[in-house]
Design an enzyme around this catalytic site. Structure first.
Site, short mmCIF file in Angstrom:
data_model
loop_
_atom_site.label_atom_id
_atom_site.label_comp_id
_atom_site.label_asym_id
_atom_site.label_seq_id
_atom_site.Cartn_x
_atom_site.Cartn_y
_atom_site.Cartn_z
N ARG A 59 35.93 43.17 44.76
CA ARG A 59 36.86 44.04 44.05
C ARG A 59 36.18 45.14 43.25
O ARG A 59 36.56 46.30 43.31
CB ARG A 59 37.71 43.26 43.03
CG ARG A 59 39.04 42.81 43.53
CD ARG A 59 39.41 41.55 42.79
NE ARG A 59 38.34 40.59 43.00
CZ ARG A 59 38.30 39.77 44.05
NH1 ARG A 59 39.24 39.78 44.93
NH2 ARG A 59 37.27 38.94 44.19
N HIS A 115 31.70 42.74 31.03
CA HIS A 115 32.27 43.34 32.23
C HIS A 115 33.41 44.27 31.79
O HIS A 115 34.59 43.97 31.98
CB HIS A 115 32.78 42.23 33.15
CG HIS A 115 33.14 42.66 34.54
ND1 HIS A 115 33.25 43.98 34.93
CD2 HIS A 115 33.42 41.92 35.65
CE1 HIS A 115 33.59 44.03 36.20
NE2 HIS A 115 33.69 42.80 36.66
C1 NCD Z 1 34.43 38.68 37.94
C2 NCD Z 1 32.96 38.94 37.69
O1 NCD Z 1 32.26 39.46 38.58
O2 NCD Z 1 32.54 38.65 36.59
N1 NCD Z 1 34.88 39.24 39.13
C3 NCD Z 1 35.32 40.53 39.13
O3 NCD Z 1 34.61 41.45 38.82
N2 NCD Z 1 36.60 40.75 39.44
C4 NCD Z 1 34.81 37.27 37.78
C5 NCD Z 1 34.09 36.25 38.61
O4 NCD Z 1 33.22 36.55 39.41
O5 NCD Z 1 34.44 35.07 38.45
#
Ligand code: NCD
Length: 306
Positions: free
Chosen positions: A51, A129
């Site tokens: 994503r 993030h």
């Molecule tokens: C998350 C991440 O990479 O921290 N994923 C994301 O970016 N949508 C959550 C995860 O990996 O569990």
């Protein structure tokens, strides 16, 4: 020059403006089709992603720009031993803005210090993030009409889950936010979140182990995956991985308007039988990820939209 390394790099007013821009983008997409004509986004992904990387690329393409980059450390000179600092110096000559994901906490900060283009942290180890958080804020706002006066349950791997850390950082700045932190003992939020964010800001929160008991008071339930890749040994992961599984039975305990968010990917923590529940918002959430990233690219590049 601005970077986005942590949600706190933007003030509440700036985040509100960014979310308003994302909302306008969602409703008037064609207006933005050429805002980034001639601009390039580099995606430097040293860790797996579906994503985040693709929504960044989709965002830049929808703005009329182009994308370049790599999707694993093996496919870059990191495999030959090049440092992030050297890589970003080079990328600064090839692109106008960069999104970086790296397994080490602080990698995006190191990149930003050496970069002459805006750097976006697309996930640094178990730390932060911020663009997932922008996605989460847009989703919560779209679903509830507000970012204040609500009880947010965060459930699962609160220790290694960087999306959780960034979301707490960001939501703690809005009025009347209460957190219920639902995790097994070994996966509780790190003390820098508990002490330096929650206690320091006098935020109402509690830490519990039982999801069923927490359910009835929640307005939002943010489920997370147990972060296998951050564990030191597989046995601990196997023991903890299915600590919480949200299913229909558990959803009976929830408010009729309690929304479920998840940054995805999910493993077992949300049963697929929930996907058709009108309160399941995680796929919609992934769609908002494109609009907020479009808004962020425009903002960091300082572009005018006519
Ligand atoms: C998350 C991440 O990479 O921290 N994923 C994301 O970016 N949508 C959550 C995860 O990996 O569990």
């Amino acid at each position: 020059m601005r970077h986005m390394l942590n949600p706190l790099d933007f003030s509440v007013e700036e985040i509100d403006r960014l979310l308003a821009l994302a909302d306008d983008i969602e409703h008037h997409l064609p207006k933005y089709a050429h805002v980034c004509d001639g601009k390039k986004l580099a995606t430097l992904f040293y860790e797996p992603s579906t994503r985040t990387r693709l929504s960044f690329e989709s965002a830049m393409l929808s703005l009329g720009g182009s994308v370049l980059g790599f999707s694993s450390a093996d496919a870059s000179s990191a495999a030959k031993g090049e440092s992030v600092a050297d890589t970003i110096r080079m990328i600064s000559c090839y692109a106008d803005i960069a999104a970086i994901r790296h397994p080490k906490e602080g990698a995006a900060l190191v990149a930003a210090q050496k970069s002459s283009i805006p750097v976006i942290n697309a996930g640094d180890g178990g730390h932060q993030h911020p663009t997932q958080t922008l996605t989460d804020l847009m989703t919560i706002h779209a679903l509830t009409g507000r970012l204040s006066d609500m009880t947010i349950g965060l459930c699962g791997d609160l220790k290694f889950g960087r999306t959780v850390h960034s979301l707490i950082n960001a939501m703690a700045r809005y009025p009347d936010i209460r957190f219920v932190l639902i995790a097994p003992d070994e996966l509780r939020v790190p003390s820098y979140i508990r002490e330096d964010v929650l206690r320091a800001r006098n935020i109402t929160f509690k830490e519990v182990g039982n999801l069923d008991e927490a359910m009835p008071e929640l307005d939002i339930l943010y489920m997370t995956r147990v972060q296998r890749e951050r564990f030191f040994n597989e046995e601990d992961y196997i023991r903890l991985k299915d600590s919480y599984i949200l299913d229909r039975k558990k959803m009976k305990l929830a408010k009729p308007d309690m929304y479920i968010l998840h940054p995805l990917p999910r493993v077992n923590e949300i049963a697929t039988e929930i996907d058709d529940d009108p309160r399941a918002a995680y796929f919609k959430q992934a769609q908002y990820g494109v609009y907020v990233r479009m808004a962020l690219i425009i903002t960091l590049l300082g572009l005018e939209v006519k």
